[in-house]
Enzyme design. Structure first.
Site, mmCIF file in Angstrom:
data_model
loop_
_atom_site.group_PDB
_atom_site.id
_atom_site.type_symbol
_atom_site.label_atom_id
_atom_site.label_comp_id
_atom_site.label_asym_id
_atom_site.label_seq_id
_atom_site.Cartn_x
_atom_site.Cartn_y
_atom_site.Cartn_z
ATOM 1 C CB THR A 125 -0.918 -0.012 1.241
ATOM 2 O OG1 THR A 125 -1.675 -1.211 1.213
ATOM 3 C CG2 THR A 125 -1.851 1.184 1.242
ATOM 4 C CB THR A 131 -8.204 -1.039 -3.527
ATOM 5 O OG1 THR A 131 -8.531 -0.838 -2.166
ATOM 6 C CG2 THR A 131 -8.697 -2.394 -3.952
ATOM 7 C CD GLU A 246 -3.947 -9.272 3.939
ATOM 8 O OE1 GLU A 246 -4.304 -9.019 2.764
ATOM 9 O OE2 GLU A 246 -3.302 -8.486 4.643
#
Lengths: 388, 253
Positions: A125, A131, A246
């Protein structure tokens, strides 16, 4: 409390519960309040082999699947802890395991299995790229044949101060020069001791849940070319595998939280007497707890399906995402029901409800927000137009 | 030397026990079952002896329902080398009586020839506290019960026993049956690699017929009842009132 989970893993759960029982609520409360890392707890889990569940036996682990790994996470949260301090190792493992070279696996996995090294961090990130991963701006530029030079910035990179290894995603070919935007990204495995202060700076971010998370700044950081995992330019695909794992793991953590809240709430509703009878005798108190339990149970089924698919090598993206959404919603509902049941006492630190409440709230947002899961389902499963 | 450790599958110590509606016993359907905590201590003692080099092999044995193999897997995950399961009933509510268990254990001892049996002093389900003693009598071996410390020295063992009013040290001749008490050690929890290894360790399944032992019950449970609920106390206003109540209401003085 009897749940619908299959009894296949009761031996693992029994052993995990015995270990977790050595770290009572007061221990986790103290680490939460002091915003410190629960070293002793993570060490105990590592020594007993739990953090190496997914490492193949030939490298010193137990060679188990995501199902079993997710049970480790669930039991930590169900026992009142926070698996967020250690879940990174489980999903980062799959990137190294599935795409690392033999040499990389041989040199790192046995040490990760023994606990000598921690692989807890993944840097994807960025401040301007959440995203929308393919737009990330951190670059890795080849220098000669044996070096890459990293420049850029990352944010919300967790456990860096308590990890030895970190997976880094950076762009090796500019977006304008690739055919597909998912190409041109590469994964590197960094030894943190070799890079912190030598081109990579770590700036901690104080936050609501006492979670160790950071901003990272890369300024002409030079790294050896052999840190590259797999093929140059294919990194996005390698990371995606880890992301599905995850999501299923986070779902399991939410389910652990959900059972914790339901258990805590129903016990308190039985004990707390008002107007000469337990408050749990009121349907206004018991229905929200019962409904929360039903929803945790339902989410749990999707979690096991996601894990089953992942372990069987079948596509698991849809199920992992849906499990994460269902479980995060269920744990948040359970958290609200629990806090409401406790009334004012729920806000007192000594009951742990407020701490778990804050911790489980995170999963509405991270590692992917509920809205983005809905977008994914609408676009990729229901064939509706992309909304962003 | 081999060591034999008998382990029993009992209702988990965390479970709130419920008496069956007809008073015939405790409800065990869909209840969490675990290894008897005293037997965990016995396993731990035997495994530590193996780790210290004094013992070559630790054999766990359980007698009861088929599901007791889970209990034996726990013993194997702790570090026992192999296990023997004697399936003596298929009803979870049937408790094999101490004498039958002792006879079966004697048969196992005859077959395996261990130099020592370490067992829990009693099972937390029925608190009989009898099997170890009966086994030593049947074998003609020494017995040392309620051990809180065990030292094996060649053909003798020195055992510190927890007795009413204090501790007693006794020296017994080997071979012996030693039953262990709560303070002997703190049992380890199984690590993940050892749980995985335990799945591959040998677990032999036998029946009482294999050993020619009759396990049919000789005792009859007449009634099982919940302990009476304790009434709330009262606060008295004076010593005189207290004396009056003790004398005339409670009838204790």
């Amino acid at each position: 409390m009897k749940t619908s989970a299959p009894a296949d893993h009761d031996d693992l759960r029994d052993a995990l519960r015995a270990l977790c029982a050595d770290f009572p609520a007061a221990y986790h409360r103290r680490h939460g309040a002091d915003e410190t890392y629960p070293e002793e707890f993570i060490d105990a889990l590592t020594k007993a082999g739990w953090m190496a569940a997914m490492i193949p036996a030939e490298f010193g682990g137990s060679g188990l699947g995501l199902t079993e790994a997710s049970i480790v996470m669930e039991e930590i949260n169900r026992a009142g802890g926070n698996a967020g301090h250690c879940h990174g190792q489980m999903y980062n493992m799959s990137t190294l395991l599935r795409h690392g070279s033999e040499a990389q696996k041989k040199s790192y996995l046995p040490k990760v299995a023994s606990g000598e090294l921690r692989l807890q961090s993944m840097a994807v990130t960025e401040p301007t790229t959440g995203t929308d991963t393919t737009k990330l701006k951190t670059t890795a530029v080849k220098k000669g044949n044996d070096r890459y030079v990293i420049n850029g910035q990352k944010v919300w990179i967790s456990r860096v101060q308590h990890s030895d290894l970190m997976i880094l995603l950076a762009r090796t070919t500019p977006l304008s020069e690739v055919k597909r935007k998912s190409e041109g990204l590469s994964v590197f495995l960094l030894e943190l001791a070799q890079v912190v202060g030598k081109g990579m700076e770590v700036k901690p971010i104080a936050n609501m849940v006492g979670h160790e998370t950071n901003e990272l700044f890369f300024d002409d950081l030079e790294i050896p070319a052999e840190t590259l995992i797999g093929e140059e330019g294919q990194g996005f695909r390698y990371i995606l595998d880890g992301l599905n794992a995850e999501r299923a793991l986070i779902a399991a953590e939410c389910i652990g939280d959900g059972y914790w809240f339901v258990e805590k709430a129903s016990r308190y509703a039985n004990e707390r007497q008002v107007f000469g009878r337990p408050i749990g005798q009121n349907q206004g108190i018991q229905f929200p707890i019962a409904r929360a339990f039903v929803n945790v149970e339902a989410a749990n089924l999707m979690r096991f399906e996601a894990c089953r698919r992942f372990d069987a090598g079948e596509p698991a993206g849809a199920q992992a995402n849906m499990a994460k959404l269902l479980a995060a919603d269920a744990s948040w509902e359970a958290a609200n029901a629990c806090l409401q049941t406790f009334g004012g006492f729920g806000f007192a630190e000594e009951y742990d409800v407020e701490r778990k409440f804050r911790e489980t709230r995170l999963y509405q947002v991270a590692p992917i927000s509920t809205n983005l899961i809905l977008s994914y389902v609408a676009e990729h499963i229901l064939d509706m137009p992309r909304s962003f | 030397m081999k060591v034999l450790v008998p382990v029993k599958r009992v209702i988990d110590y965390n479970v709130k026990v419920r008496v069956k509606g007809d008073g015939s016993g405790v409800d065990l359907a869909n209840v969490k079952m675990s290894m008897n905590p005293f037997d965990e201590i016995a396993c731990e003692a035997a495994i530590r002896m193996k780790e210290s080099g004094a013992v070559e092999e630790v054999i766990a044995v359980s007698i009861g329902v088929k599901q007791a193999q889970e209990t034996l897997r726990t013993a194997l995950a702790m570090g026992c080398d192999r296990a023997i399961l004697i399936v003596a009933t298929d009803d979870v509510h049937t408790d094999i009586e101490p004498l039958a268990v002792a006879k079966l254990l004697k048969a196992v001892v005859d077959a395996e020839e261990p130099g020592l049996v370490i067992c829990g002093k009693q099972a937390i389900d029925n608190d009989m506290n009898a099997t170890g003693q009966m086994l030593s009598a049947l074998l003609g071996w020494s017995q040392a019960t309620f051990a809180s410390k065990i030292d094996i020295d060649g053909d003798h063992a020195t055992v510190k026993r927890e007795v009413d009013g204090g501790m007693q040290s006794i020296k017994v001749k080997m071979p012996a049956v030693i039953s262990v008490d709560l303070r002997l050690n703190e049992p380890r929890y199984a690590s993940l690699p050892n749980i995985m290894k335990a799945k591959k360790k040998p677990l032999d399944e036998k029946t009482p017929e294999d050993y020619g032992v009759d396990v049919s019950p000789r005792l009859e449970v007449v009634k099982t009842a919940e302990p009476p609920e304790r009434d709330a106390g009262i606060i008295v206003k004076s010593v005189d009132e207290l004396l009056d109540k003790l004398k005339n209401e409670a009838g204790v003085i």
